[in-house]
Scaffold this motif. Structure first.
Motif, mmCIF file in Angstrom:
data_model
loop_
_atom_site.group_PDB
_atom_site.id
_atom_site.type_symbol
_atom_site.label_atom_id
_atom_site.label_comp_id
_atom_site.label_asym_id
_atom_site.label_seq_id
_atom_site.Cartn_x
_atom_site.Cartn_y
_atom_site.Cartn_z
ATOM 1 N N LYS A 22 -27.140 -54.737 -1.871
ATOM 2 C CA LYS A 22 -26.589 -54.398 -0.562
ATOM 3 C C LYS A 22 -27.089 -55.364 0.504
ATOM 4 C CE LYS A 22 -25.869 -50.503 2.593
ATOM 5 N NZ LYS A 22 -26.174 -49.079 2.857
ATOM 6 N N TYR A 71 -27.970 -58.419 -0.058
ATOM 7 C CA TYR A 71 -27.329 -59.719 -0.337
ATOM 8 C C TYR A 71 -25.881 -59.735 0.148
ATOM 9 C CZ TYR A 71 -25.635 -63.732 -2.987
ATOM 10 O OH TYR A 71 -25.060 -64.924 -3.343
ATOM 11 N N VAL A 72 -25.164 -58.652 -0.117
ATOM 12 C CA VAL A 72 -23.736 -58.608 0.221
ATOM 13 C C VAL A 72 -23.517 -58.429 1.713
ATOM 14 C CG1 VAL A 72 -21.598 -57.305 -0.124
ATOM 15 C CG2 VAL A 72 -23.085 -57.789 -2.066
ATOM 16 N N THR A 73 -24.276 -57.530 2.345
ATOM 17 C CA THR A 73 -24.062 -57.235 3.763
ATOM 18 C C THR A 73 -24.820 -58.175 4.687
ATOM 19 O OG1 THR A 73 -25.909 -55.659 3.860
ATOM 20 C CG2 THR A 73 -23.742 -54.813 3.193
ATOM 21 N N GLY A 74 -25.860 -58.842 4.170
ATOM 22 C CA GLY A 74 -26.655 -59.724 5.019
ATOM 23 C C GLY A 74 -27.547 -58.965 5.976
ATOM 24 N N THR A 75 -27.857 -57.686 5.661
ATOM 25 C CA THR A 75 -28.719 -56.874 6.530
ATOM 26 C C THR A 75 -29.924 -56.392 5.740
ATOM 27 O OG1 THR A 75 -27.469 -54.868 5.970
ATOM 28 C CG2 THR A 75 -26.795 -56.088 7.942
ATOM 29 N N GLN A 121 -32.756 -54.057 4.112
ATOM 30 C CA GLN A 121 -32.673 -52.748 3.459
ATOM 31 C C GLN A 121 -34.068 -52.287 3.059
ATOM 32 O OE1 GLN A 121 -29.655 -51.122 3.053
ATOM 33 N NE2 GLN A 121 -28.707 -52.854 4.148
ATOM 34 N N LYS A 147 -30.600 -65.610 4.838
ATOM 35 C CA LYS A 147 -29.245 -65.865 5.325
ATOM 36 C C LYS A 147 -29.189 -67.105 6.202
ATOM 37 C CE LYS A 147 -27.632 -62.960 8.339
ATOM 38 N NZ LYS A 147 -27.065 -61.743 8.961
#
Length: 608
Positions: free
Chosen positions: A213, A215-219, A221, A237
């Motif tokens: 998550k 990696y995909v969203t760039g936020t 966690q 990022k």
């Protein structure tokens, strides 16, 4: 007291303050508890007792902690908090209207603190302010230290163009700021060896949902693993994408403070930009190297090299650039079969290569497209493949398929897509040079080859004999004439006469070595030169040829042979060598034909 050296001195300071309070107020115990919102636990931060760290489990909503009781006293008496009921006075310390600590006091004599009145309240309040100030100062020092580290590592990032150096600096910085934490770098599709760095693969089938998550969203966690540790995932990022995830594991921690999350996030973002710059730099270097390779190859291949030299050079360029296990340069012949161009590795000369060549010939003949296969066994599971990684590029000339280049490696997914594009460019820029080399050699072959018999020309034979007499120690020359050739032409016609010459040319080629020279001498006369061959061996070869012609020709014919020989033990020259063979042939024709006659300078030897 100096607080600049970290948490340990801060605790010593707080403990010293609590001991002073205990002495001045004449109380039995003073302890400071820090509150953890996530677990709703109070952790003992400092105490006047010789106790180990204590954890008090209490739910905040069940605690009635009054900031100012009705009587105006700052102290709060509370007996309902489980684990803290031994204390007589609980003083809440708040930050941004949220409870973060409780100062707990236990009286020696019940009511002694309340009897101190306003002075006691002022004294305790001052102590609380000192604790809050010390804590705020510690946070400022820690934050300053963290951002000093961030500034220092950012300077290093900007001066480094190595991805390994960037990744190493991330781990080094985190170890210095958070020495008790563990760290991993989760890198997606990374094929490089990064030494001893704590790197894990991050695949799209990863079971780590939080990491994927991030990696995909760039936020950023967070996840909690039972009660043992908390894990933070910060995306690395850049402007063009996410290059991986930084995993930070904090033992015995329920949640990360916001300031630490912000620092780790900034560090990851800075590192992401540095990784992007390093990757772009490496890509630029690789692109420049690829262009230099293509330019060097094109320049070399267009410098009128012979085909063998062209193929060998191209083979070396491919091996150097792709580290292939095997390299093949395949020619598609007019009859549909495949032929190997000089420069192919030894593997393609073995039967084991047939399955690869057959598969490639069918695919490329049909599609006229390049092939890039990561694991051949997945596409063709019915066979056991020694080489799994495959790249093949067609060799085209004027939109006509001439052949293909193929590289193989035993490991699956060994070649990158960048390698595939480079091979395509390399073969594309080399195709014209390859075609020119092949055409030039074909023209040269035509110049030195008799168009009817496919034997060499007279000029080529002369040149080879001159060279041999300069470099070798001996040689044998055979001059051949078809007996009664005019009669053959008169009886069967000139077309059959030509066919007889073609048959004789094939028989000569079948009975000599590659290093020997068979040639059309003129008319119905042919010749053979055998470099480094003794007279006795030469006579044997001539006699064998005579017998083959007599037995295999159709219509049946016979030949006569004149043989001459030279060695470096006597003064000799090509003109005399030819003359002696011609004299021997003349003698053979006039003494019955269908025989081999030798003129060895001083005598004739006749042999039926």
């Amino acid at each position: 007291m100096d607080l600049t050296k970290g948490q340990i001195l801060y605790e010593d300071f707080i403990k010293e303050l609590l001991l002073k309070m205990k002495s001045i107020l004449a109380i039995d115990e003073a302890s400071l508890y820090k509150y953890n919102e996530e677990k709703q636990h109070f952790y003992m931060e400092a105490t006047t007792l010789a106790l180990k760290n204590e954890v008090i489990k209490v739910k905040l909503e069940s605690a009635i902690i009054q900031e100012k009781p009705e009587n105006g006293c700052f102290f709060t008496h509370q007996k309902t908090l489980s684990g803290l009921d031994r204390f007589d006075i609980l003083i809440p310390l708040r930050k941004e209207n949220r409870l973060n600590r409780i100062l707990c006091l236990k009286e020696k004599v019940p009511g002694i603190l309340t009897n101190l009145g306003h002075d006691g309240e002022v004294l305790v309040k001052e102590c609380v302010e000192v604790i809050e100030t010390a804590h705020n100062l510690l946070e400022m020092i820690n934050e300053k230290r963290r951002y000093k580290e961030l500034f220092r590592v950012t300077e290093h990032f900007h001066s480094s163009m190595s991805m390994d150096a960037v990744l190493e600096k991330i781990i080094e910085t985190l170890h210095r700021v958070y020495p008790n934490f563990s760290y991993y770098l989760l890198i997606s599709h990374d094929n490089d060896n990064h030494g001893n760095l704590p790197i894990k693969d991050l695949g799209y089938d990863s079971e780590n949902v939080a990491a994927m998550k991030a990696y995909v969203t760039g936020t950023i966690q967070q996840e909690q693993i039972e009660d043992r540790e908390t894990v933070l995932y910060a995306p690395l990022k850049g402007k063009q994408g996410v290059y991986g995830v930084l995993q930070v594991i904090a033992p015995d921690t329920v949640t990360f403070p916001n300031n630490e999350i912000e620092f780790i996030n900034l560090l990851a973002a800075t590192a992401g930009s540095a990784l992007e710059n390093a990757q772009l730099y490496q890509q630029s270097k690789r692109l420049i190297a690829d262009l230099q390779l293509i330019n060097e190859t094109s320049h070399k291949l267009n410098s009128n090299l012979r085909l063998s030299e062209t193929m060998e050079f191209l083979k070396q360029q491919i091996i150097k650039s792709f580290h292939a296990d095997e390299t093949g340069l395949i020619l598609l012949l007019p009859d549909g079969e495949t032929g190997l161009i000089t420069g192919s590795s030894d593997f393609f000369h073995t039967d084991a290569s047939e399955c690869y060549l057959q598969y490639l010939k069918e695919k490329i003949n049909t599609d006229k497209e390049s092939l890039f296969i990561g694991d051949l066994s997945l596409q063709l599971s019915d066979k056991k493949w020694e080489f799994h990684s495959l790249m093949a590029v067609p060799i085209m000339e004027s939109n006509v398929l001439k052949g293909f280049a193929v590289v193989l490696h035993r490991e699956p997914y060994y070649f990158s897509f960048e390698m595939f594009k480079l091979l395509q460019s390399l073969i594309h820029h080399s195709s014209l040079a390859l075609a020119n080399s092949m055409l030039r050699e074909e023209l040269e072959k035509m110049v030195i080859t008799d168009h009817l018999t496919r034997l060499h020309s007279r000029n080529y034979l002369d040149e080879k004999i001159y060279q041999s007499m300069e470099t070798d120690n001996q040689g044998t020359f055979i001059l051949i004439d078809i007996d009664d050739f005019k009669k053959v032409n008169d009886t069967y016609g000139h077309q059959i006469g030509d066919d007889i010459l073609v048959q004789l040319g094939k028989l000569i080629q079948a009975n000599i070595r590659d290093s020997d020279v068979g040639a059309r001498w003129g008319g119905e006369e042919l010749a053979i030169y055998l470099p480094k061959v003794s007279l006795s061996v030469g006579v044997t070869i001539a006699q064998r040829l005579l017998e083959r012609v007599r037995d295999l020709s159709s219509p049946r014919i016979t030949i006569s042979c004149g043989v001459s020989y030279w060695s470096n033990e006597a003064i000799d020259n090509a003109k005399d060598l030819f003359k002696r063979a011609d004299e021997a042939l003349y003698q053979a024709k006039n003494t019955g034909k269908n025989k081999v006659l030798v003129n060895d300078q001083s005598f004739y030897t006749f042999k039926n």
